[in-house]
Design a protein around this motif. Structure first.
Motif, mmCIF file in Angstrom:
data_model
loop_
_atom_site.group_PDB
_atom_site.id
_atom_site.type_symbol
_atom_site.label_atom_id
_atom_site.label_comp_id
_atom_site.label_asym_id
_atom_site.label_seq_id
_atom_site.Cartn_x
_atom_site.Cartn_y
_atom_site.Cartn_z
ATOM 1 N N SER A 210 0.807 -1.355 -0.161
ATOM 2 C CA SER A 210 -0.156 0.219 -0.189
ATOM 3 C C SER A 210 0.703 1.286 -0.124
ATOM 4 C CB SER A 210 -1.108 -0.483 1.636
ATOM 5 O OG SER A 210 -0.236 -0.029 2.473
ATOM 6 N N ILE A 211 2.039 1.297 0.538
ATOM 7 C CA ILE A 211 2.826 2.009 0.440
ATOM 8 C C ILE A 211 3.472 2.323 -0.608
ATOM 9 C CG2 ILE A 211 5.033 3.409 1.453
ATOM 10 C CD1 ILE A 211 4.165 1.770 4.352
ATOM 11 N N GLN A 212 3.936 1.363 -1.264
ATOM 12 C CA GLN A 212 4.465 1.421 -2.257
ATOM 13 C C GLN A 212 3.025 2.217 -3.966
ATOM 14 O OE1 GLN A 212 5.766 -2.414 -3.195
ATOM 15 N NE2 GLN A 212 7.822 -1.703 -2.654
ATOM 16 N N ILE A 213 1.907 1.384 -3.273
ATOM 17 C CA ILE A 213 1.141 2.221 -4.731
ATOM 18 C C ILE A 213 0.892 3.523 -4.149
ATOM 19 C CG2 ILE A 213 -1.208 2.294 -4.986
ATOM 20 C CD1 ILE A 213 -1.373 -0.998 -3.933
ATOM 21 N N SER A 214 1.402 3.771 -3.627
ATOM 22 C CA SER A 214 0.150 5.832 -3.176
ATOM 23 C C SER A 214 1.906 6.171 -3.342
ATOM 24 C CB SER A 214 0.658 5.721 -1.156
ATOM 25 O OG SER A 214 -0.682 5.021 -1.006
ATOM 26 N N PHE A 215 2.957 5.917 -2.932
ATOM 27 C CA PHE A 215 4.226 6.746 -3.318
ATOM 28 C C PHE A 215 4.262 7.003 -4.873
ATOM 29 C CE2 PHE A 215 8.256 7.037 -5.197
ATOM 30 C CZ PHE A 215 9.433 8.087 -4.663
ATOM 31 N N GLY B 125 7.269 10.400 0.152
ATOM 32 C CA GLY B 125 8.523 10.419 -0.327
ATOM 33 C C GLY B 125 9.656 9.895 1.326
ATOM 34 N N MET B 126 9.222 11.009 2.324
ATOM 35 C CA MET B 126 9.340 10.423 3.544
ATOM 36 C C MET B 126 8.733 9.416 4.621
ATOM 37 S SD MET B 126 8.685 14.918 4.517
ATOM 38 C CE MET B 126 9.454 14.237 6.160
ATOM 39 N N VAL B 127 7.929 8.873 3.853
ATOM 40 C CA VAL B 127 6.773 7.903 4.809
ATOM 41 C C VAL B 127 8.278 6.710 3.984
ATOM 42 C CG1 VAL B 127 5.005 6.251 4.785
ATOM 43 C CG2 VAL B 127 4.814 8.835 4.234
ATOM 44 N N MET B 128 8.054 6.623 2.155
ATOM 45 C CA MET B 128 8.675 5.754 2.214
ATOM 46 C C MET B 128 10.620 5.192 2.926
ATOM 47 S SD MET B 128 9.203 3.786 -0.332
ATOM 48 C CE MET B 128 7.845 3.585 -1.382
ATOM 49 N N ILE B 129 10.912 6.465 3.421
ATOM 50 C CA ILE B 129 12.693 6.397 3.548
ATOM 51 C C ILE B 129 11.996 6.015 5.071
ATOM 52 C CG2 ILE B 129 13.916 8.051 4.906
ATOM 53 C CD1 ILE B 129 14.371 9.344 2.102
ATOM 54 N N VAL B 130 10.974 6.367 6.144
ATOM 55 C CA VAL B 130 10.560 5.832 7.183
ATOM 56 C C VAL B 130 10.961 4.372 6.927
ATOM 57 C CG1 VAL B 130 9.346 6.302 8.966
ATOM 58 C CG2 VAL B 130 9.854 8.444 8.179
ATOM 59 N N VAL B 131 9.879 4.309 6.415
ATOM 60 C CA VAL B 131 10.070 2.199 6.645
ATOM 61 C C VAL B 131 11.402 1.490 6.032
ATOM 62 C CG1 VAL B 131 8.181 1.048 5.090
ATOM 63 C CG2 VAL B 131 6.996 2.893 5.821
ATOM 64 N N ARG B 132 11.776 2.617 4.796
ATOM 65 C CA ARG B 132 12.455 1.642 5.209
ATOM 66 C C ARG B 132 13.972 1.548 5.664
ATOM 67 N NH1 ARG B 132 17.727 2.568 4.989
ATOM 68 N NH2 ARG B 132 18.198 1.505 3.062
ATOM 69 N N ASN B 133 13.746 2.583 6.823
ATOM 70 C CA ASN B 133 15.059 2.680 7.684
ATOM 71 C C ASN B 133 14.653 2.099 8.855
ATOM 72 O OD1 ASN B 133 15.998 4.563 6.385
ATOM 73 N ND2 ASN B 133 15.759 6.323 7.426
#
Length: 256
Positions: A17-22, A205-213
């Motif tokens: 869902s995060i990937q789709i939103s991004f 993009g910020m959410v993606m970085i947080v999830v990635r970290n």
């Protein structure tokens, strides 16, 4: 122990869902850049006597092309980062910072437009008397059935039928102001929409970085837990596994 049953080489994943939103917000952001290029290409073919020229000047058209190209390049950076967000943290960071620049420029453009409305009477009065061509002024006179700016004695184009008809002694100031304000309202709407979409792309993009970290941190936790468990079982095996794991991480970092 949960971590013992998980391989240290298991791939990191990001919630779908995060990937789709991004990807969705990135596509909208890319659309703003394409729209800016399309609008700039449309206006560049506008004839000199078009009334839009009071707002859409050559500088504005140049700004549309530059901003559109910048956003497209910025979106390409985001696409590259989004294809492998877990191994391209720097690309994600660059993507976010480039959006910050975009938002600053868009906000500055909105403020500039607002400042132009503060002296709209003097600005267009000066332009009518000294800058605009007769063909351009006649466009307003013919469409609004007026003559001159403040009146028939203020920079009129006498060849216009509206200046030769009796009873049409009022100027085109009101018509120019109304047209300019209505067109500026459209531009305001577009600018604020662009800022809103840019903000959404930046947040995603910020959410993606947080999830990635978080995923990377969890992977390190699992690896350390497995290493400690293996050390208790066999120190030699733990040393071999730790060295092998270090080589894998060094290889991944060199690729990034």
């Amino acid at each position: 122990m949960r971590a013992v049953n998980v391989s240290t080489s298991s791939p990191m994943t990001v919630n779908l869902s995060i990937q789709i939103s991004f990807g969705f917000l990135l596509a909208l952001y890319l659309g703003t850049g394409i729209a800016a290029l399309a609008v700039g290409g449309y206006f560049i073919h506008t004839e000199e006597n078009s009334r839009r020229s009071i707002i859409v000047t050559k500088n504005v058209i140049a700004l549309l092309f530059v901003a559109g190209a910048y956003i497209v390049v910025n979106a390409i950076v985001g696409i590259i980062a989004g294809l492998s967000p877990l191994s391209r943290k720097r690309w994600l960071q660059a993507y976010i910072w480039l959006i910050v620049v975009t938002m600053a420029v868009e906000t500055g453009a909105g403020i500039w437009l607002w400042l132009r409305t503060l002296d709209i009477n003097d600005l267009y009065g000066h332009n009518w008397r000294y800058l605009w061509s007769d063909s351009f002024k006649r466009t307003f006179q013919d469409s609004a059935h007026c003559c001159g700016y403040l009146g028939p004695l203020d920079g009129p184009v006498m060849e216009s039928p509206s200046c030769q008809m009796p009873g049409h002694a009022f100027g085109c100031m009101t018509a120019v102001q109304k047209y300019a304000q209505s067109y500026i309202s459209y531009i305001y709407t577009g600018v604020f929409l662009f800022v809103f979409l840019s903000l959404g792309a930046m947040v995603s993009g910020m959410v993606m970085i947080v999830v990635r970290n978080d995923e990377e941190r969890w992977r390190w936790t699992r690896a350390n837990a497995i290493f400690r468990s293996m050390k208790q079982i066999s120190p030699d095996l733990a040393m071999f596994t730790g060295e092998r794991r270090k080589e894998e991480l060094d290889t991944q970092n060199s690729i990034v």
